[in-house]
Design an enzyme around this catalytic site. Sequence first.
Site, mmCIF file in Angstrom:
data_model
loop_
_atom_site.group_PDB
_atom_site.id
_atom_site.type_symbol
_atom_site.label_atom_id
_atom_site.label_comp_id
_atom_site.label_asym_id
_atom_site.label_seq_id
_atom_site.Cartn_x
_atom_site.Cartn_y
_atom_site.Cartn_z
ATOM 1 N N ALA A 1 -22.169 24.026 17.399
ATOM 2 C CA ALA A 1 -22.253 23.531 16.021
ATOM 3 C C ALA A 1 -21.859 22.059 15.888
ATOM 4 C CB ALA A 1 -21.369 24.386 15.107
ATOM 5 N N HIS A 2 -20.861 21.617 16.681
ATOM 6 C CA HIS A 2 -20.329 20.262 16.424
ATOM 7 C C HIS A 2 -21.254 19.152 16.914
ATOM 8 C CE1 HIS A 2 -18.668 18.733 20.346
ATOM 9 N NE2 HIS A 2 -18.695 20.008 20.664
ATOM 10 N N THR B 1 -19.862 25.105 26.029
ATOM 11 C CA THR B 1 -19.189 25.287 27.330
ATOM 12 C C THR B 1 -19.039 26.779 27.617
ATOM 13 O OG1 THR B 1 -17.985 23.206 27.097
ATOM 14 C CG2 THR B 1 -17.069 24.824 28.639
ATOM 15 N N CYS C 1 -13.963 8.227 33.446
ATOM 16 C CA CYS C 1 -12.784 7.396 33.704
ATOM 17 C C CYS C 1 -11.536 8.252 33.697
ATOM 18 C CB CYS C 1 -12.683 6.263 32.699
ATOM 19 S SG CYS C 1 -13.379 6.649 31.106
ATOM 20 N N ASN D 1 -27.321 14.764 27.755
ATOM 21 C CA ASN D 1 -26.299 14.196 26.880
ATOM 22 C C ASN D 1 -26.049 12.709 27.128
ATOM 23 O OD1 ASN D 1 -25.383 15.919 29.186
ATOM 24 N ND2 ASN D 1 -23.539 14.702 28.924
HETATM 25 C C1 LIG Z 1 -21.391 18.873 24.334
HETATM 26 C C2 LIG Z 1 -22.190 19.545 25.379
HETATM 27 C C3 LIG Z 1 -21.762 20.745 25.956
HETATM 28 C C4 LIG Z 1 -20.424 21.369 25.619
HETATM 29 O O1 LIG Z 1 -20.404 21.834 24.315
HETATM 30 P P1 LIG Z 1 -19.018 22.240 23.612
HETATM 31 O O2 LIG Z 1 -19.442 22.972 22.401
HETATM 32 O O3 LIG Z 1 -18.334 20.946 23.298
HETATM 33 O O4 LIG Z 1 -18.256 23.085 24.563
HETATM 34 C C5 LIG Z 1 -22.574 21.345 26.886
HETATM 35 N N1 LIG Z 1 -23.750 20.805 27.233
HETATM 36 C C6 LIG Z 1 -24.195 19.638 26.711
HETATM 37 C C7 LIG Z 1 -25.516 19.095 27.132
HETATM 38 C C8 LIG Z 1 -23.425 18.979 25.775
HETATM 39 O O5 LIG Z 1 -23.871 17.834 25.268
#
Ligand SMILES: *Cc1c(COP(=O)(O)O)cnc(C)c1O
Length: 391
Positions: A196-197, A68, A322, A147
């Site tokens: 990373a997550h 983000t 939601c 995503n």
């Molecule tokens: C999860 C995600 C983000 C945001 O990433 P964070 O590290 O959670 O802020 C941005 N773009 C896509 C496509 C994502 O899947």
Amino acid sequence: MDNHSTTPVDPRVLTVMLPYFSERFGNAASASHAFGWEAQRAVDEARAQIARLLHADSEEITFTSGATESNNLALKGVVQRYREKGRHIITVATEHKSVLDVAKRLEEEGVEVTYLPVASDGLISPDDVAAAMTDKTILISVMLANNEIGVIQPIAEIGEIARRRGVLLHCDGAQGVGKIPVDVREMGIDLLSFSAHKMYGPKGIGALYVRKQSPRLRLVPLIEGGGHERGMRSGTLNVPAVVGFGTACAICEKEMPMEGIRLTEMRTRLKDQIFLSLEEVSLNGHPTRRLPGNLNMSFAYVEGESVLMGLPDIALSTGSACTSAAPEPSYVLRALGVPNSLAHASLRFGLGRFNTHEEVDYVAGRVTQVVRRLREASPLYETAKGAVQRA
Ligand SMILES: *Cc1c(COP(=O)(O)O)cnc(C)c1O
């Protein structure tokens, strides 16, 4: 089975992180003693591991709090830095909110934004990108993999067009990096966000790749104070998280080919089982140009939210936002032209490193069971079936 939302920290990642909370707690910016040097060495190694995964150089990696922030830094940083060159950017209707909301903010500040449409399979056409460019265009922002539907955009083709026209290409790689091969040079990417997550590392750490040669990019930072990260992002580095991020990247680099095969196999098994046992199911997004672990399906005559309520033992997601009393159907599915009723009837499956074949069979069975039960109770479904029988 919701690995697009987040992934667990790989135990191998956790192991390398732990000493950096206690014994090796130094500030990587402390240049005057051994605690700082040790932390700095660990950060250097992690940065190299991360750069290697992208075929980039270490100096091109700026740590952030996640994708983000990286998306904010890329879009706002470029627009501010290159404002004399032009005030037009191009992005896509199916981007993540952390790109779309930034684009909206920039529009309020007088930047012109083109939102490209996608085809019914979720792919954008490089020709549309070329046609949208004007001599005011400074930046194109296209995600690597979506995503919700996992669709992989033709980044290398877009990169070539951007390069030819001297326009910068930013790519939100949060879902794709670590899952599919990325080579920032070959793909013509100038800025790449990732996190990373989403790749078995810790939460709260991400990075922005910023090209340092041909062209050498400079961004206006979002966060100032101390000049860390070559002035691009000030603040004391979260060394344990950085170290974990590095290891997560090294594991992905090594295991990506085998993991991709295994996840594709499990995804196909899940899809086949559901298609075999239920009728009126449709796949959303391109059938093969998608992330190995992604499956997104619509189950006609049922609400995705109702299916999830019947599956408290399984972690899945609908694309619906939601946040309000009346959930809005996924804007991504709507952009594909999926009708509202089917967009409301969708489920997203995100298979990951730690899912098993047993779990796939279990989930296929439970989804089938709950969808059947909901359909039996649905007047719409009864009417439709009656009409088929009468015909
Ligand atoms: C999860 C995600 C983000 C945001 O990433 P964070 O590290 O959670 O802020 C941005 N773009 C896509 C496509 C994502 O899947």
